[in-house]
Design an enzyme around this catalytic site. Structure first.
Site, PDB file in Angstrom:
ATOM      1  N   SER A 194       0.514  16.430  28.488  1.00  0.00           N
ATOM      2  CA  SER A 194      -0.433  15.230  28.516  1.00  0.00           C
ATOM      3  C   SER A 194      -0.672  14.390  27.390  1.00  0.00           C
ATOM      4  CB  SER A 194      -2.002  15.359  28.280  1.00  0.00           C
ATOM      5  OG  SER A 194      -3.072  14.791  28.101  1.00  0.00           O
ATOM      6  N   SER A 247     -12.082  14.696  36.046  1.00  0.00           N
ATOM      7  CA  SER A 247     -11.755  15.687  36.326  1.00  0.00           C
ATOM      8  C   SER A 247     -10.842  15.678  37.851  1.00  0.00           C
ATOM      9  CB  SER A 247     -12.585  16.760  35.976  1.00  0.00           C
ATOM     10  OG  SER A 247     -13.696  16.828  36.511  1.00  0.00           O
ATOM     11  N   SER A 265     -15.243  11.276  36.386  1.00  0.00           N
ATOM     12  CA  SER A 265     -14.718  12.332  36.996  1.00  0.00           C
ATOM     13  C   SER A 265     -13.165  12.119  36.110  1.00  0.00           C
ATOM     14  CB  SER A 265     -14.986  11.426  38.444  1.00  0.00           C
ATOM     15  OG  SER A 265     -16.354  12.068  39.157  1.00  0.00           O
ATOM     16  N   ILE A 284     -27.424  13.486  45.698  1.00  0.00           N
ATOM     17  CA  ILE A 284     -28.121  14.157  47.251  1.00  0.00           C
ATOM     18  C   ILE A 284     -26.155  14.994  48.324  1.00  0.00           C
ATOM     19  CG2 ILE A 284     -29.741  13.333  47.169  1.00  0.00           C
ATOM     20  CD1 ILE A 284     -28.866  10.804  48.698  1.00  0.00           C
ATOM     21  N   GLY A 339     -18.571  10.985  32.740  1.00  0.00           N
ATOM     22  CA  GLY A 339     -18.954  11.000  34.163  1.00  0.00           C
ATOM     23  C   GLY A 339     -18.507   9.952  34.726  1.00  0.00           C
ATOM     24  N   ASP A 350     -17.170  13.028  44.612  1.00  0.00           N
ATOM     25  CA  ASP A 350     -16.103  12.820  43.511  1.00  0.00           C
ATOM     26  C   ASP A 350     -14.628  12.502  43.457  1.00  0.00           C
ATOM     27  OD1 ASP A 350     -18.767  12.733  41.991  1.00  0.00           O
ATOM     28  OD2 ASP A 350     -17.583  14.138  40.364  1.00  0.00           O
TER      29      ASP A 350
HETATM   30  C1  GLA Z   1     -21.432  14.968  39.876  1.00  0.00           C
HETATM   31  C2  GLA Z   1     -20.921  16.168  40.929  1.00  0.00           C
HETATM   32  C3  GLA Z   1     -21.200  15.237  42.714  1.00  0.00           C
HETATM   33  C4  GLA Z   1     -22.661  14.910  42.434  1.00  0.00           C
HETATM   34  C5  GLA Z   1     -22.948  13.564  40.939  1.00  0.00           C
HETATM   35  C6  GLA Z   1     -24.357  13.575  41.360  1.00  0.00           C
HETATM   36  O1  GLA Z   1     -20.352  14.052  39.214  1.00  0.00           O
HETATM   37  O2  GLA Z   1     -19.415  16.213  40.746  1.00  0.00           O
HETATM   38  O3  GLA Z   1     -20.566  15.658  43.299  1.00  0.00           O
HETATM   39  O4  GLA Z   1     -22.933  15.399  42.525  1.00  0.00           O
HETATM   40  O5  GLA Z   1     -22.387  14.694  40.144  1.00  0.00           O
HETATM   41  O6  GLA Z   1     -24.677  12.740  42.221  1.00  0.00           O
END
Ligand code: GLA
Length: 386
Positions: free
Chosen positions: A67, A127, A125, A35, A123, A172
């Site tokens: 890296s 990146s 993050s 969202i 998932g 993120d």
């Molecule tokens: C990824 C995106 C975020 C968000 C989530 C889902 O992590 O980078 O911006 O949209 O998915 O909530």
């Protein structure tokens, strides 16, 4: 992480001299999924897994990137920054540098070494963590630390959107820059107002469960979900004066949903509207220490992402169901974009070890490979380590 060993490695690559060390966390989202591109509230936090970086200024315009995780080394010129597929991970730093230069921030050549312990493709993050790491390096090395954090967040998101081509929201990058120890961040992704909320979870621990299913499909499916939400918004705009789907309350949605003739589009919008409300309830639950209520909201969120938004899949559903079957667990849900990657669970502290053993072996039996678990703490945002 042995920092002195890494500095030795930096010397081997680039020669001896001054080196500065930075750290940038990963993130998990407690609730408020899919969202942040619909103007909604999200409740992420920065975690203690992250990306370390060592850097030294150069007197020319060369950027050298290495890296410890991936062998590939890249050398580019600040005046010639463009996306190149074969540069793989180095495209993230390049994208950030490109937009920092475009914004007119101070920037010169650098020698950089990075190492991260965020599992790739899970998932969490990795990146965005790398993006903010580079942005903070440039901020501290060439701009006296004066660049507003919000600018670092926005240009890192632009790097991801317009350099890499993933149309992610701002959650993120925001969580990674603004994270605080033992606190989640309640962010309004429309106004960008935010506040920190104590992670008041008493005798419970948050366990991150990695399905080890890489979220390969996620970028194309992610962009597809965005388009579906835009479609719903365009239809509903005719009937109500709104800029985004999260400006609709759950009560209003009951009146408006009849205009969404396609079930699929109606389901997507229903998820968005209800998930937004769940975030505010979750925040209240955290503030009042009502962990059971928080757990219930996790469960509702996961079910909605599975049935209405359709971004879970067999691996995430299996790990969440298995987690919920454990006595010590009072709530679990997928976190992040979905289609694989990680889920989180709220587990009684004394039961964590058994929880991990049981969920690990049942998941392995059902899916055919092992998941991984992290019980890391909630930490601070991107910073220089002095
Ligand atoms: C990824 C995106 C975020 C968000 C989530 C889902 O992590 O980078 O911006 O949209 O998915 O909530």
């Amino acid at each position: 992480m042995d920092i002195s060993k890494s500095i030795e490695e930096f010397y081997k690559l680039y020669g001896r001299g001054e080196v500065r060390t930075f750290f940038s966390p990963g993130r998990v989202n407690l609730i408020g999924e899919h969202i942040d591109y619909n103007g909604g509230y999200v409740l992420p936090c920065a975690i203690e897994l992250g990306t370390y970086g060592w850097v030294r200024k150069r007197n020319d315009n060369k950027i050298r990137l290495a890296s410890k995780n991936i062998g590939l080394r890249v050398e580019v010129d600040i005046d010639d920054l463009k996306y190149e597929k074969e540069h793989s991970w180095a495209n993230y730093p390049k994208g950030v540098l490109y937009f920092m230069k475009e914004e007119g921030y101070g920037l010169q050549g650098m020698d950089i070494l990075v190492w991260g312990n965020i599992p790739y493709g899970a998932g969490l993050s990795s990146s965005a963590s790398l993006e903010l790491l580079i942005a903070e390096m440039v901020n501290n090395l060439f701009n006296h630390g004066n660049i507003p954090k919000m600018d670092l967040v926005k240009l890192s998101q632009r790097a991801e959107n317009d350099f890499i081509g993933v149309k992610c929201g701002i959650m993120d990058q925001f969580a990674i820059a603004m994270g605080k120890e033992n606190q989640a961040v309640l962010l309004n992704s429309h106004s960008l107002d935010f506040k920190h909320v104590n992670m008041n979870i008493g005798n419970y621990k948050m366990v991150i469960m990695n399905t080890n299913k890489r979220r390969e499909l996620s970028d194309s499916k992610y962009n597809e979900r965005r388009r579906e939400c835009e479609k719903a918004l365009n239809i509903l705009k005719v009937h109500k004066n709104i800029d985004n789907l999260c400006q609709i309350t759950t009560g209003e949605f009951e009146q408006l949903e009849k205009y969404l003739e396609e079930d699929l589009i109606k389901n997507r919008a229903r998820h968005v509207v209800h998930e937004n409300q769940r975030v505010l309830k979750a925040c209240e639950a955290l503030e009042s220490g009502d962990i059971h209520q928080l757990g219930q909201l996790f469960i509702q969120s996961h079910n909605s992402l599975r049935d209405l938004y359709e971004v879970t899949g067999i691996e995430l559903d299996t790990i969440v169901e298995t987690a919920l079957d454990q006595k010590s667990c009072i709530g679990a849900r997928m976190t992040g974009a979905g289609f694989g990657g990680c889920a989180i669970a709220l587990v009684e502290s004394e039961g964590v070890e058994d929880f991990i053993d049981n969920v690990g072996s049942i998941y392995n039996e059902k899916i055919g490979y092992k998941p991984e678990f992290y019980t890391v703490g909630i930490g601070n945002g991107t910073r220089e380590l002095l």
